[in-house]
Enzyme design. Structure first.
Site, PDB file in Angstrom:
ATOM      1  N   SER A   1       0.830  -1.194   0.000  1.00  0.00           N
ATOM      2  CA  SER A   1       0.000   0.000   0.000  1.00  0.00           C
ATOM      3  C   SER A   1       0.876   1.259   0.000  1.00  0.00           C
ATOM      4  CB  SER A   1      -0.964  -0.043   1.180  1.00  0.00           C
ATOM      5  OG  SER A   1      -1.954   0.952   1.073  1.00  0.00           O
TER       6      SER A   1
ATOM      7  N   ASP B   1      -9.110  -6.814  -3.682  1.00  0.00           N
ATOM      8  CA  ASP B   1      -8.623  -5.539  -3.152  1.00  0.00           C
ATOM      9  C   ASP B   1      -9.460  -4.409  -3.735  1.00  0.00           C
ATOM     10  OD1 ASP B   1      -7.272  -3.262  -2.376  1.00  0.00           O
ATOM     11  OD2 ASP B   1      -5.278  -4.107  -2.714  1.00  0.00           O
TER      12      ASP B   1
ATOM     13  N   HIS C   1      -6.949  -6.135   0.780  1.00  0.00           N
ATOM     14  CA  HIS C   1      -5.883  -5.126   0.843  1.00  0.00           C
ATOM     15  C   HIS C   1      -5.029  -5.373   2.072  1.00  0.00           C
ATOM     16  CE1 HIS C   1      -4.040  -1.342  -0.248  1.00  0.00           C
ATOM     17  NE2 HIS C   1      -4.124  -0.940   1.017  1.00  0.00           N
TER      18      HIS C   1
END
Length: 327
Positions: free
Chosen positions: A35, A124, A156
């Site tokens: 991320s 995700d 995610h």
């Protein structure tokens, strides 16, 4: 008496140790992240491509995608749509080339000699697969050796073989058990064939004073006062390589303790393959000058306009940590 009391109050601020000088290898440095940590790994790679040989990215997008805009970061670079398409890789390549020509980052001619391992989960819904595909296209334009893994039903988070939540979830601590060892897969792609991972960790996880490498004010750039580094036993006497692992938002030690550094999957591979794993730590910050309410790494500009260049305070601090490990 007052002086002793003042010393007692101040002393803990200086109690954290510096990073150990391990004589680690100065070349062949690799990095990875999930991320915001994935975006940070990309920035570090492109800005310092003469030093960083390759990266692994889970749920991250192309270099300078956000263009210094939080709106662009949230929409074009996370959840692109018809009116907010992901920033064009061709545009980002031209801007990276211009930054290199100006000396703000290392020459992009280094990128064809590097590697990039990328991952996007089909479940995700935080960073869409199109964003990671744009990162693949960015690197492909430089003829970087790149691979994209896109066939796992992951939510995610950091993808592991036996830690965290159910694979398709996107909830704290953003570690998901997909029966897939992303850390091992990316390290093998970046470093070549690996020795089998250790059955359990045998090295040392050390806390160190990050402020020493952040101009004495880690909090001022939304970095925690302490960072973490995993040192295999063999690296006390061998010249080991360095891997930098960036956590994602809400995954720093201030939020989830040692879960990321213990469960992400790097350490057992590090033990058997002579790898020092540096875990820099970001932290929440609510200052009007540095606003980072989720403890993310800076990939949209909250630390200033040069956040994606070698002038970036967070990246400068991380590279100082790397230099220390190589002393």
């Amino acid at each position: 008496m007052k002086a002793l009391l003042a010393l007692a109050i101040v002393a803990p601020l200086y109690a954290a140790e510096p990073l150990p000088a391990l004589h680690a290898a100065r070349d062949g440095i690799t990095a990875s992240g999930v991320s915001s940590g994935g975006y940070m790994a990309v920035q570090l790679h492109v800005a310092y491509s003469s030093r960083i040989a390759g990266i692994g990215v889970i749920a991250g997008g192309p270099y300078y995608c956000a263009q210094g805009s939080l709106f662009t970061a949230l929409y074009n670079c996370m959840q692109p749509g018809t009116w907010t398409p992901v920033t064009a890789p061709a545009l980002l390549k031209s801007e990276a080339d211009a930054l290199a020509a100006a000396g703000a980052i290392d020459s992009t001619t280094n990128l064809p000699r590097s590697r990039a391992w990328l991952f996007t989960g089909s479940a995700d819904h935080t960073v869409y697969p199109a964003v990671v595909r744009a990162l693949r296209d960015f690197y492909a334009a430089y003829r970087t050796q790149v691979v994209l893994v896109a066939d796992k039903p992951a939510g995610h988070g950091m993808v592991t073989d036996n830690h965290g939540n159910a694979c398709d979830l996107t909830v704290p601590p953003f570690i998901v058990d997909c029966d897939y060892d992303a850390a091992g897969q990316l390290l093998a792609f970046l470093l070549g064939p690996l020795q089998q991972a250790a059955a359990k960790e045998t090295g040392r996880l050390l806390s160190f004073d990050q402020a020493r490498y952040a101009g004495g004010d880690a909090r001022g750039m939304a970095m925690d006062d302490a960072g973490l580094v995993y040192v295999p036993q063999r690296c006390a006497t061998e010249r080991c390589r360095i891997h930098v692992a960036f956590h994602g938002c809400l995954q720093g030690s201030a939020e989830i303790g040692e879960r990321y550094v213990r469960e992400a999957g790097y350490n057992r591979w590090a033990d058997t393959n002579g790898l020092v794993v540096l875990y820099p730590q970001a932290v929440k910050r609510y200052s009007p000058f540095v606003f980072n309410p989720r403890g993310c790494w800076d990939w949209w500009g909250y630390t200033g306009a040069g956040y994606h260049t070698k002038a970036a305070p967070q990246m400068r601090a991380v590279m100082k940590m790397v230099e220390r490990l190589a002393e």
